[in-house]
Design a protein around this motif. Structure first.
Motif, PDB file in Angstrom:
ATOM      1  N   MET A 101      37.432 -49.498   2.826  1.00 51.82           N
ATOM      2  CA  MET A 101      36.756 -49.091   4.062  1.00 51.82           C
ATOM      3  C   MET A 101      35.512 -49.945   4.256  1.00 51.82           C
ATOM      4  O   MET A 101      34.772 -50.198   3.315  1.00 51.82           O
ATOM      5  CB  MET A 101      36.365 -47.610   3.995  1.00 51.82           C
ATOM      6  N   ILE A 102      35.309 -50.406   5.482  1.00 51.98           N
ATOM      7  CA  ILE A 102      34.146 -51.226   5.832  1.00 51.98           C
ATOM      8  C   ILE A 102      33.315 -50.453   6.846  1.00 51.98           C
ATOM      9  O   ILE A 102      33.845 -49.928   7.833  1.00 51.98           O
ATOM     10  CB  ILE A 102      34.595 -52.581   6.433  1.00 51.98           C
ATOM     11  N   LYS A 103      32.025 -50.376   6.604  1.00 49.41           N
ATOM     12  CA  LYS A 103      31.115 -49.650   7.497  1.00 49.41           C
ATOM     13  C   LYS A 103      30.975 -50.420   8.807  1.00 49.41           C
ATOM     14  O   LYS A 103      30.727 -51.613   8.814  1.00 49.41           O
ATOM     15  CB  LYS A 103      29.744 -49.520   6.807  1.00 49.41           C
ATOM     16  N   LYS A 104      31.190 -49.730   9.950  1.00 50.34           N
ATOM     17  CA  LYS A 104      31.003 -50.337  11.269  1.00 50.34           C
ATOM     18  C   LYS A 104      30.591 -49.238  12.244  1.00 50.34           C
ATOM     19  O   LYS A 104      31.365 -48.315  12.522  1.00 50.34           O
ATOM     20  CB  LYS A 104      32.284 -51.018  11.760  1.00 50.34           C
ATOM     21  N   LYS A 105      29.382 -49.331  12.736  1.00 51.01           N
ATOM     22  CA  LYS A 105      28.829 -48.326  13.638  1.00 51.01           C
ATOM     23  C   LYS A 105      29.652 -48.234  14.919  1.00 51.01           C
ATOM     24  O   LYS A 105      30.020 -49.247  15.511  1.00 51.01           O
ATOM     25  CB  LYS A 105      27.370 -48.709  13.978  1.00 51.01           C
ATOM     26  N   GLY A 106      29.988 -46.998  15.330  1.00 55.22           N
ATOM     27  CA  GLY A 106      30.719 -46.782  16.583  1.00 55.22           C
ATOM     28  C   GLY A 106      32.237 -46.812  16.441  1.00 55.22           C
ATOM     29  O   GLY A 106      32.951 -46.483  17.377  1.00 55.22           O
ATOM     30  N   ALA A 107      32.755 -47.196  15.279  1.00 57.73           N
ATOM     31  CA  ALA A 107      34.207 -47.258  15.076  1.00 57.73           C
ATOM     32  C   ALA A 107      34.694 -45.989  14.377  1.00 57.73           C
ATOM     33  O   ALA A 107      33.905 -45.176  13.896  1.00 57.73           O
ATOM     34  CB  ALA A 107      34.566 -48.479  14.240  1.00 57.73           C
ATOM     35  N   ARG A 108      36.001 -45.818  14.356  1.00 63.12           N
ATOM     36  CA  ARG A 108      36.604 -44.703  13.637  1.00 63.12           C
ATOM     37  C   ARG A 108      37.888 -45.196  12.984  1.00 63.12           C
ATOM     38  O   ARG A 108      38.710 -45.845  13.627  1.00 63.12           O
ATOM     39  CB  ARG A 108      36.899 -43.548  14.591  1.00 63.12           C
TER      40      ARG A 108
END
Length: 197
Positions: free
Chosen positions: A158-165
């Motif tokens: 899992m990669i952190k990305k603001k606004g994604a799901r």
């Protein structure tokens, strides 16, 4: 029975023929009796069924309002408060996927909300979703098959990305940034698993 002589043989053949027709008559009478008994038993079984139905409908324990059933899922609320009404559940139509900024709820054409009760019809698994994450490009079928639904194992890709799901079941996965109608992705076999009101 033994017959002797030629004339007795003819006489015996005649008796056998007469006996054969008598046997046929007896068989027919037995069949008639059986069918009469069967008809009587059918009539009585219909009465029995009617009596049973009346008994069930007239029981005082038979409530006029829908029964409330306890949920099989573990909840954060105490046991006494964990009640779910099974009769009043709704499905999303159409089903929407979206990023973490999209609100959850029952999706309709007017109220475009992302479904958080997704279920996969291919693997019969509940779809997990993770806000502000996307899946790594190296993810494959076996990774999800072996690691779902254990978050500690899934975090490896899992990669952190603001606004994604990030969405995943045991056989499919998607990373979504913006509101998307599920019908546009024909490969996904996800459906709304019904929402409690």
């Amino acid at each position: 029975m033994k017959w002797r002589g030629g004339s007795a043989a003819c006489l015996g053949a005649g008796r056998r023929a007469a006996t054969g027709t008598a046997t046929a008559r007896r068989t027919r009478r037995k069949r008639k009796r059986r069918s009469a008994k069967l008809l009587m038993s059918v009539g009585s079984s219909e009465e029995d069924i009617d009596d049973i139905i009346d008994e069930i409908c007239n029981e005082s324990s038979f409530a006029k309002t829908p029964q409330k059933l306890k949920s099989n899922y573990a909840s954060l609320a105490p046991e006494s408060n964990s009640v779910v009404v099974q009769a009043h559940r709704k499905r999303c139509c159409p089903v929407y996927l979206g990023g973490s900024s999209s609100p959850y709820g029952i999706g309709t054409n007017i109220s475009k909300r992302t479904c958080d009760q997704l279920r996969c019809t291919a693997c019969d698994f509940r779809v997990s979703l993770f806000n502000d994450y996307i899946w790594d490009q190296s993810c494959d079928y076996l990774f999800f098959r072996n690691n779902m639904p254990e978050l500690s194992k899934l975090r490896a890709k899992m990669i952190k990305k603001k606004g994604a799901r990030a969405y995943a079941c045991q056989c499919s996965w998607r990373s979504i940034d913006e509101l998307t109608d599920l019908q546009t992705d024909q490969q996904l076999r996800w459906v709304c698993g019904k929402h409690a009101e």
